[in-house]
Scaffold this active site. Structure first.
Site, PDB file in Angstrom:
ATOM      1  N   ASP A  14       0.824  -1.212   0.000  1.00  0.00           N
ATOM      2  CA  ASP A  14       0.000   0.000   0.000  1.00  0.00           C
ATOM      3  C   ASP A  14       0.860   1.264   0.000  1.00  0.00           C
ATOM      4  O   ASP A  14       0.627   2.191   0.766  1.00  0.00           O
ATOM      5  CB  ASP A  14      -0.925   0.020   1.212  1.00  0.00           C
ATOM      6  N   GLU A 180     -10.744   0.165  -4.103  1.00  0.00           N
ATOM      7  CA  GLU A 180      -9.968   0.643  -2.938  1.00  0.00           C
ATOM      8  C   GLU A 180      -8.881   1.594  -3.398  1.00  0.00           C
ATOM      9  O   GLU A 180      -8.769   1.906  -4.573  1.00  0.00           O
ATOM     10  CB  GLU A 180      -9.303  -0.570  -2.269  1.00  0.00           C
TER      11      GLU A 180
HETATM   12  C1  6LW Z   1      -5.658  -2.085   2.140  1.00  0.00           C
HETATM   13  C2  6LW Z   1      -6.580  -2.272   0.993  1.00  0.00           C
HETATM   14  C3  6LW Z   1      -6.457  -3.722   0.754  1.00  0.00           C
HETATM   15  O1  6LW Z   1      -6.116  -1.099   2.982  1.00  0.00           O
HETATM   16  O2  6LW Z   1      -5.912  -4.357   1.799  1.00  0.00           O
HETATM   17  O3  6LW Z   1      -7.156  -5.636  -0.188  1.00  0.00           O
HETATM   18  C4  6LW Z   1      -5.716  -3.428   2.838  1.00  0.00           C
HETATM   19  N1  6LW Z   1      -6.855  -4.310  -0.279  1.00  0.00           N
HETATM   20  O4  6LW Z   1      -6.228  -1.511  -0.147  1.00  0.00           O
HETATM   21  C5  6LW Z   1      -4.471  -3.755   3.592  1.00  0.00           C
HETATM   22  O5  6LW Z   1      -3.365  -3.838   2.721  1.00  0.00           O
END
Ligand code: 6LW
Length: 495
Positions: A14, A180
């Site tokens: 991330d 996301e």
């Molecule tokens: C992050 C999100 C994700 O906040 O996992 O699966 C979380 N996607 O973007 C943790 O890496």
């Protein structure tokens, strides 16, 4: 691609990056590890130094009770009006917080809370100084837990965290699950909204849309996804969760997370999700292009820690900071850890660790366990860990995965003793190897030769199996009594 890739090896998912002048600062997620939120610095995008951590004080995060997989997710780091801002979700603690600093390599504020129900918050300002928080509306608690409301946005007062208007829903990708990692960019007169979609595993991707306003409505790019490895044999998989920036030479890049799975078709990512980089460019019709992520591992490197001075910012603990556990004074030049009766299966082990940075590596630790029990371990979480331990005149090699423990023990040759833990690809047989690697557990004999006590299939310490969002962390630990460590030597190959 002349830049090293992974840009920052080891579990660093991330990623978010900001450039101020010729200085680049990059932050990644830390989950249940403390200190939280590493700040990496570079001036050339090649050499990166872990210069600080945002959360170094108890009051900044509520990670101490965070279940595995929760804790600190997905930061965004930005610079505005002379101040660095980092917004992040402390999923099992304070929720979404905005931390600030005048110098990212220095102290960060205690953080202000922003009341929102979601993750992956972004921070962007318009030309009027309005601060937009754009986030992924994943519900993390209550009766609607797990519901995904898509990409949402609010206006906030960054000084107080106060929400200034009701949330609005924005474009949420092109139909992939789990939209996301939203980031808003104002490039010339256009606002771009970049998101991840498809889930952070092998379906991960990056998509983009544009609008005349930061509030939308956004129009999806016809060539989405801009980057994905799904369905390919690319050595870097799961690419997504990107952040766009312009380098000081005017070139554009996207940093993003990716994995380097090893083994046959199923394949396993021992190091978890790492930070990668890929060149990007704007097209004549005002869209972004991102090159596929190329693997370009750094040359082999190693390092030694002799505990002659304070521990650097790269050292981590599990739900506790190393400075809350490490005694560097009782025995100068040694790290002394005092056990609390539990080993690596503890929720908060007495453990001082470091991200594993190479797929193939060897770690040695010189240990004096004459007054206690402790050792050298590699962990994914409290349920998945392999270790070599010494105490009571014996050395024990142990591999633990849920429901299974493999263990053997022999008399310890000497005190102090050099424990050795290494990771190497399995010896290929027939169609090659199914697993990512084999971990060897042993010690250096008085003859200077390594005695391997156990060689264990390590596919289980991977983000495909262990399930944690993190990656392998190795380090030294104490179970009982006072255990002193003279040095740790780490050597990785170019993997
Ligand atoms: C992050 C999100 C994700 O906040 O996992 O699966 C979380 N996607 O973007 C943790 O890496």
């Amino acid at each position: 691609m002349t830049l090293p890739n992974p840009l920052i090896p080891g579990f660093n998912p991330d990623p978010s990056i900001v450039r101020v002048g010729e200085d680049y600062y990059l932050a990644t997620s830390t989950f249940e590890y403390l200190p939280g939120l590493p700040i990496y610095h570079s001036r050339d995008l090649v050499t990166w130094t872990h210069v600080a951590n945002v959360a170094v004080r108890d009051e900044q995060l509520g990670v101490v009770n965070a279940p595995t997989n929760l804790g600190v997710w997905a930061p965004t780091i930005r610079f505005h009006d002379g101040l660095f801002h980092l917004i992040v979700t402390d999923t099992a603690g304070r929720g979404t917080c905005i931390f600030t600093a005048t110098d990212p390599a220095g102290d960060w504020s205690d953080g202000v809370v922003v009341e929102l129900e979601g993750i992956d918050p972004d921070l962007a300002w318009d030309e009027h100084g309005n601060a937009y928080v754009t986030y992924s509306g994943l519900v993390l608690s209550g009766p609607d837990i797990g519901t995904h409301r898509g990409i949402e946005q609010i206006l906030v007062d960054v000084a107080t965290g106060q929400v200034l208007e009701p949330k609005r829903s924005l474009w949420s990708g092109d139909g992939g699950m789990f939209p996301e990692a939203p980031h808003l960019y104002h490039v010339e007169d256009t606002w771009y909204l970049m998101v991840a979609e498809g889930g952070t595993e092998r379906g991960h991707s990056i998509s983009i849309a544009r609008s005349d306003s930061p509030r939308g409505p956004f129009t999806s790019c016809p060539s989405n996804p801009l980057v994905t490895a799904r369905g390919t044999a690319r050595p870097v998989q799961c690419t997504g969760h990107g952040d766009l920036f312009q380098a000081h030479d005017g070139e554009w890049y996207v940093v993003m997370l990716g994995t380097r799975p090893r083994g046959m078709v199923r394949s396993f990512s021992a190091l978890g999700r790492e930070t990668f980089i890929s060149p990007a460019r704007w097209t004549a019709d005002g869209w972004l292009e991102i090159d596929p992520v190329e693997l370009n591992p750094r040359a082999s490197f190693g390092w030694s820690e002799d505990f002659d001075g304070p521990l650097g910012p790269e050292w981590v603990g599990v739900r506790r900071r190393p400075d809350q556990l490490a005694d560097l004074d009782s025995r100068p030049g040694w790290l002394t850890l005092t056990g609390e009766g539990e080993g690596m299966a503890a929720f908060r082990p007495v453990f001082v660790g470091h991200r594993q940075q190479h797929q193939t590596c060897e770690i040695r630790a010189v240990v004096d366990a004459s007054e206690g029990v402790g050792g050298l371990a590699v962990r994914y979480d409290e349920d998945f860990h392999y270790e070599v331990e010494v105490g009571g005149g014996r050395v024990t090699a142990r591999a633990v995965v849920p429901g299974f423990v493999r263990e053997s023990s022999v008399p310890a040759p000497e005190t102090p003793i050099t424990l050795v833990l290494s990771s190497a690809p399995p010896r290929s047989e027939g169609m090659g190897h199914v697993s990512s690697d084999m971990v060897s557990l042993g010690f250096l004999g008085t003859d200077g030769e390594i005695t391997v006590m156990e060689e264990v299939d390590a596919r289980y310490l991977s983000n495909e199996v262990a399930g944690s969002f993190t990656g392998r962390v190795f380090g030294v630990y104490a179970v009982s009594g006072a255990v002193a460590f003279d040095r740790i030597d780490y050597r990785g190959d170019n993997s």
